[in-house]
Design an enzyme around this catalytic site. Structure first.
Site, PDB file in Angstrom:
ATOM      1  N   ARG A  90      -7.880 -20.379  -2.071  1.00  0.00           N
ATOM      2  CA  ARG A  90      -6.896 -20.169  -1.021  1.00  0.00           C
ATOM      3  C   ARG A  90      -5.776 -21.202  -1.065  1.00  0.00           C
ATOM      4  O   ARG A  90      -6.016 -22.398  -0.899  1.00  0.00           O
ATOM      5  CB  ARG A  90      -7.573 -20.190   0.357  1.00  0.00           C
ATOM      6  CG  ARG A  90      -6.613 -19.800   1.476  1.00  0.00           C
ATOM      7  CD  ARG A  90      -7.284 -19.780   2.840  1.00  0.00           C
ATOM      8  NE  ARG A  90      -6.343 -19.339   3.866  1.00  0.00           N
ATOM      9  CZ  ARG A  90      -5.405 -20.109   4.414  1.00  0.00           C
ATOM     10  NH1 ARG A  90      -5.306 -21.378   4.045  1.00  0.00           N
ATOM     11  NH2 ARG A  90      -4.573 -19.612   5.321  1.00  0.00           N
ATOM     12  N   ARG A 112       8.264   4.234  -4.623  1.00  0.00           N
ATOM     13  CA  ARG A 112       8.293   3.271  -3.513  1.00  0.00           C
ATOM     14  C   ARG A 112       7.265   2.164  -3.746  1.00  0.00           C
ATOM     15  O   ARG A 112       7.520   0.989  -3.453  1.00  0.00           O
ATOM     16  CB  ARG A 112       8.045   3.963  -2.183  1.00  0.00           C
ATOM     17  CG  ARG A 112       8.159   2.984  -1.017  1.00  0.00           C
ATOM     18  CD  ARG A 112       8.071   3.655   0.323  1.00  0.00           C
ATOM     19  NE  ARG A 112       6.777   4.303   0.499  1.00  0.00           N
ATOM     20  CZ  ARG A 112       6.478   5.105   1.517  1.00  0.00           C
ATOM     21  NH1 ARG A 112       7.381   5.367   2.432  1.00  0.00           N
ATOM     22  NH2 ARG A 112       5.281   5.654   1.605  1.00  0.00           N
ATOM     23  N   LEU A 120      11.107   1.401   7.100  1.00  0.00           N
ATOM     24  CA  LEU A 120      10.492   1.785   5.831  1.00  0.00           C
ATOM     25  C   LEU A 120      11.227   3.015   5.293  1.00  0.00           C
ATOM     26  O   LEU A 120      11.491   3.952   6.055  1.00  0.00           O
ATOM     27  CB  LEU A 120       9.013   2.138   6.061  1.00  0.00           C
ATOM     28  CG  LEU A 120       8.252   2.427   4.768  1.00  0.00           C
ATOM     29  CD1 LEU A 120       7.908   1.125   4.060  1.00  0.00           C
ATOM     30  CD2 LEU A 120       6.986   3.212   5.050  1.00  0.00           C
ATOM     31  N   TYR A 146       0.825  -1.206   0.000  1.00  0.00           N
ATOM     32  CA  TYR A 146       0.000   0.000   0.000  1.00  0.00           C
ATOM     33  C   TYR A 146       0.853   1.247   0.000  1.00  0.00           C
ATOM     34  O   TYR A 146       2.076   1.187   0.178  1.00  0.00           O
ATOM     35  CB  TYR A 146      -0.957  -0.003   1.202  1.00  0.00           C
ATOM     36  CG  TYR A 146      -0.329   0.308   2.539  1.00  0.00           C
ATOM     37  CD1 TYR A 146       0.554  -0.596   3.153  1.00  0.00           C
ATOM     38  CD2 TYR A 146      -0.588   1.505   3.196  1.00  0.00           C
ATOM     39  CE1 TYR A 146       1.131  -0.303   4.378  1.00  0.00           C
ATOM     40  CE2 TYR A 146      -0.015   1.802   4.429  1.00  0.00           C
ATOM     41  CZ  TYR A 146       0.844   0.884   5.014  1.00  0.00           C
ATOM     42  OH  TYR A 146       1.423   1.179   6.225  1.00  0.00           O
TER      43      TYR A 146
HETATM   44  C1  PLP Z   1       6.270   1.692   9.622  1.00  0.00           C
HETATM   45  C2  PLP Z   1       6.290   3.032   8.969  1.00  0.00           C
HETATM   46  N1  PLP Z   1       7.453   3.712   8.915  1.00  0.00           N
HETATM   47  C3  PLP Z   1       7.519   4.936   8.347  1.00  0.00           C
HETATM   48  C4  PLP Z   1       6.401   5.555   7.812  1.00  0.00           C
HETATM   49  C5  PLP Z   1       6.517   6.919   7.191  1.00  0.00           C
HETATM   50  O1  PLP Z   1       6.493   6.837   5.786  1.00  0.00           O
HETATM   51  P1  PLP Z   1       6.033   8.052   4.889  1.00  0.00           P
HETATM   52  O2  PLP Z   1       6.814   9.228   5.340  1.00  0.00           O
HETATM   53  O3  PLP Z   1       6.391   7.640   3.502  1.00  0.00           O
HETATM   54  O4  PLP Z   1       4.571   8.232   5.089  1.00  0.00           O
HETATM   55  C6  PLP Z   1       5.182   4.875   7.829  1.00  0.00           C
HETATM   56  C7  PLP Z   1       3.993   5.496   7.255  1.00  0.00           C
HETATM   57  O5  PLP Z   1       2.890   5.072   7.421  1.00  0.00           O
HETATM   58  C8  PLP Z   1       5.129   3.586   8.411  1.00  0.00           C
HETATM   59  O6  PLP Z   1       3.967   2.903   8.460  1.00  0.00           O
END
Ligand code: PLP
Length: 295
Positions: free
Chosen positions: A102, A51, A205, A32
């Site tokens: 499934r 991304r 992330l 997502y």
């Molecule tokens: C686990 C995690 N880390 C970092 C972020 C921040 O990412 P972004 O700045 O791209 O929204 C998010 C955003 O939802 C997240 O779920």
């Protein structure tokens, strides 16, 4: 009722019907994005689409659209949800591996399911700007591919719930004594005037807001470091920030049971927050209240 995009159609969100055999539902086999827009214009859309492409590639779901097609589809969604009462919208989009009987292994011929929907982004409340927010530390018990923006978020859900129950807005996660990120945010600390955030590896992330905040901090002349942050450094930090696309840059002024720095949003946050507000589309027509004020 907000309008959603679902597999080629635009329809009221409550009319979207997702199959119980969708692998996103059964396995969390999906990725997502959450993309902010301000005054009808997307912010950092190419970075979010890049991304998304990386996440899809990592789990081997074919990207259903080229960047220009995504841009047209999402812009159309923004227009259909335009409402002067809520000019800033976050678009949530999800791509699943599709519908199939499934079985854990990939199906031979499933078509990806695509859902996108919009909801308002509220301006930073005055109380947050003045007082900051509370966060708590928690053990990071997530899987080893946190660099993929997967919908399989049970650990994050439990961490965020624990934070809420402890009177905080976010759980700041530690793995092997080192800071990784928040349950739904990246984390920055300010130590001795230096802006520091953990490096990009599989435990965090690659946040789009993180990337933009690093750029702005450098432009403002702060020394910036992407390096490991120990639990001890986190506890000693003069400032702690949480960054994400919808919450932007939140100043943490209480961590667990102690004040962070002077217990108020710090001067480096003030400067970076102001620069971030100024970089957003429509910044020039925003009132100081809405933008969170000047530093
Ligand atoms: C686990 C995690 N880390 C970092 C972020 C921040 O990412 P972004 O700045 O791209 O929204 C998010 C955003 O939802 C997240 O779920």
């Amino acid at each position: 009722m907000s309008i959603a995009y679902f597999n080629g159609d635009y329809l009221p969100l409550d009319q979207v019907r997702i199959s119980p055999l969708d692998r996103g539902f059964l396995f969390g086999d999906s990725v997502y994005e959450v993309i902010p827009s301000y005054a009808g214009e997307f912010f950092l859309l190419p970075e979010h689409l890049e991304r998304l492409a990386r996440s899809l590639e990592a789990i081997r779901i074919p990207n259903p659209f080229a960047p220009a097609e995504w841009t047209a589809l999402l812009t159309d969604l923004l227009v259909r949800n335009a409402d002067p009462a809520t000019p800033d919208l976050g678009v949530y989009l999800q791509v699943t591996r599709g519908v199939a009987p499934r079985d854990h292994a990939f199906p031979a011929d499933a078509r990806p399911t695509v859902l996108a929907m919009a909801s308002p982004i509220r301006p930073l409340p005055e109380a947050v700007r003045v007082e900051g927010v509370a966060a708590v530390t928690a053990e990071d018990c997530r899987w080893e591919r946190c660099d993929i923006k997967a919908t399989t978020l049970l650990a994050n859900v439990l961490n965020r719930q624990e934070a809420m129950e402890r009177g905080a807005v976010e759980a700041v996660l530690l793995r092997d004594g080192k800071l990784t990120e928040g349950a739904a945010s990246n984390v920055f600390v300010v130590l001795d005037g230096r802006v520091i955030t953990p490096p990009l590896d599989a435990s965090v992330l690659p946040g789009v807001t993180r990337w933009r905040v690093l750029e702005l901090a450098r432009e403002l002349g702060y020394p910036v470091e992407e390096r490991g942050v120990s639990a001890d450094e986190l506890a000693r930090a003069g400032e702690i920030w949480l960054t994400s696309s919808t919450r932007e840059i939140l100043p943490v002024t209480r961590l667990d049971d102690h004040a962070v720095g002077a217990g108020l949003p710090g001067p480096v946050w003030q400067a970076v927050h102001a620069a971030y507000q100024a970089a957003k589309p429509g910044a020039q027509v925003r009132t100081p209240m809405q933008s969170g004020g000047s530093a």
